[in-house]
Design a protein around this motif. Structure first.
Motif, PDB file in Angstrom:
ATOM      1  N   SER A  54       0.831  -1.199   0.000  1.00 57.45           N
ATOM      2  CA  SER A  54       0.000   0.000   0.000  1.00 57.45           C
ATOM      3  C   SER A  54       0.872   1.258   0.000  1.00 57.45           C
ATOM      4  N   ASP A  55       0.268   2.370  -0.378  1.00 61.07           N
ATOM      5  CA  ASP A  55       0.991   3.636  -0.372  1.00 61.07           C
ATOM      6  C   ASP A  55       1.453   4.001   1.033  1.00 61.07           C
ATOM      7  N   SER A  56       0.651   3.661   2.046  1.00 60.09           N
ATOM      8  CA  SER A  56       1.048   3.976   3.418  1.00 60.09           C
ATOM      9  C   SER A  56       2.266   3.159   3.835  1.00 60.09           C
ATOM     10  N   GLN A  57       2.325   1.902   3.406  1.00 63.05           N
ATOM     11  CA  GLN A  57       3.506   1.088   3.688  1.00 63.05           C
ATOM     12  C   GLN A  57       4.728   1.654   2.977  1.00 63.05           C
ATOM     13  N   ILE A  58       4.577   1.887   1.689  1.00 64.52           N
ATOM     14  CA  ILE A  58       5.704   2.367   0.890  1.00 64.52           C
ATOM     15  C   ILE A  58       6.173   3.730   1.390  1.00 64.52           C
ATOM     16  N   GLY A  59       5.251   4.530   1.896  1.00 66.21           N
ATOM     17  CA  GLY A  59       5.605   5.846   2.398  1.00 66.21           C
ATOM     18  C   GLY A  59       6.549   5.827   3.582  1.00 66.21           C
ATOM     19  N   ARG A  60       6.677   4.689   4.230  1.00 65.11           N
ATOM     20  CA  ARG A  60       7.617   4.576   5.356  1.00 65.11           C
ATOM     21  C   ARG A  60       9.065   4.411   4.879  1.00 65.11           C
ATOM     22  N   MET A  61       9.245   4.076   3.605  1.00 63.12           N
ATOM     23  CA  MET A  61      10.588   3.919   3.049  1.00 63.12           C
ATOM     24  C   MET A  61      11.161   5.295   2.701  1.00 63.12           C
ATOM     25  N   VAL A  62      12.374   5.559   3.171  1.00 62.52           N
ATOM     26  CA  VAL A  62      13.043   6.836   2.904  1.00 62.52           C
ATOM     27  C   VAL A  62      14.086   6.631   1.809  1.00 62.52           C
ATOM     28  N   CYS A  63      13.994   7.417   0.762  1.00 66.05           N
ATOM     29  CA  CYS A  63      14.965   7.379  -0.328  1.00 66.05           C
ATOM     30  C   CYS A  63      14.916   8.725  -1.054  1.00 66.05           C
TER      31      CYS A  63
END
Length: 313
Positions: A269-278
């Motif tokens: 989900s976008d909320s999961q992916i949003g936790r990744m910092v890059c």
């Protein structure tokens, strides 16, 4: 903020060198180069750690080596002024203690307290230790009515570094000396790592690093920077499904966008992916491996301060 009594490091030093002196900053008055609780270990032919460097540390190491032969302890109040060729303007009290295997057997518990003047334990120390036990608190290091009290150092944050290339090596070089960190370093082969590794680092090499994700604590923080974009993606995919405290990926804005699209296609989900910092680090510092490592370290220390953890800067 304090480092704590690093019992594991002391035990390892005693096992290697037989008898080791530990010098700890017991108290500070005014301006001083290190905080109360900062320490160094000294043996006949070397030392590790720091209490601030310069003439203060040089003279402290000399006093510690003079004490090694006969054992025991000493307490020294050292003005940080012209006598040391310094202009800090304050003073520090240094406690120097000699430890060997027999002495280490007397140490136990989450807080180490001992007399530095031969006096019985005062009521103030008894109350402090009772409160620590009752409330599960870690008292700050302090010299209290002739007794030195220090919490045992513990790993507060687990950091997994995926990749032993130039940036991975730079990161380990910057992060490994920081107290409170447990570092697990992963790559595909032993020859990817330096010959000599810092004591605080656990290296793991395997042909399939992604399989290790299931063994990482869900409270761990991950820095993904392998030699392969495909491996980076697989690691991020598995970590998003596994759980983590923080996930940071090396790369550009273009790589970040591409990975987000692919991770979305893999069902995240976008909320999961949003936790990744890059990207990681501070782009204003540049792209040199050490510059990236410094940016990451500063971020880590700021996060640590905000969380109220006890890692010395």
């Amino acid at each position: 903020m304090a480092e704590g009594f690093d019992l594991d490091r002391l035990c390892a030093a005693v096992a290697t060198h037989g008898r080791v002196a530990r010098v700890v900053v017991a108290s500070c008055d005014g301006s001083a180069p290190r905080e109360v609780g900062a320490s160094m270990l000294v043996w006949a032919a070397g030392s590790s750690g720091t209490i601030g460097g310069g003439a203060l540390e040089w003279e402290a190491a000399g006093r510690a080596r003079a004490l090694l032969g006969g054992g025991g302890q000493r307490l020294d109040r050292v003005p940080l002024g012209p006598g040391l060729g310094q202009c800090c303007g304050g003073a520090v009290t240094l406690l120097t203690e000699v430890w060997d295997a027999a002495a280490l057997t007397r140490l136990s518990g989450p807080v180490i307290s001992r007399s530095v003047d031969g006096s019985p334990m005062p009521l103030a120390v008894k109350r402090l230790l009772a409160k620590a036990r009752a409330e599960g608190m870690r008292p700050g290091p302090q010299l209290l009515q002739g007794w030195m009290v220090e919490p045992v150092a513990e790993v507060r944050r687990q950091v997994w570094i995926w990749g032993a290339g130039h940036v991975g090596r730079a990161l380990v070089g910057v992060l490994a000396p920081l107290p409170g960190l447990g570092i697990t370093w992963v790559d595909v082969a032993r020859d990817r790592f330096p010959e000599v590794l810092p004591e605080a680092v656990l290296p793991i090499w395997t042909a399939h690093p992604e399989a290790l994700v299931d063994h990482a604590p869900q409270t761990a923080e991950h820095l993904v920077l392998t030699f392969s974009h495909a491996l980076d993606l697989e690691l991020c995919h598995r970590l998003l499904g596994h759980g983590f405290a923080r996930l940071k990926l090396i790369g550009s804005a273009t790589k970040a966008a591409r990975f987000r699209r692919r991770l979305r296609a893999l069902g995240h989900s976008d909320s999961q992916i949003g936790r990744m910092v890059c990207p990681i680090g501070d782009k204003s510092l540049g792209k040199h491996p050490q510059a990236i490592a410094l940016g990451v370290a500063v971020e880590l220390l700021r996060e640590n301060r905000a969380a109220g953890a006890e890692i010395a800067s």
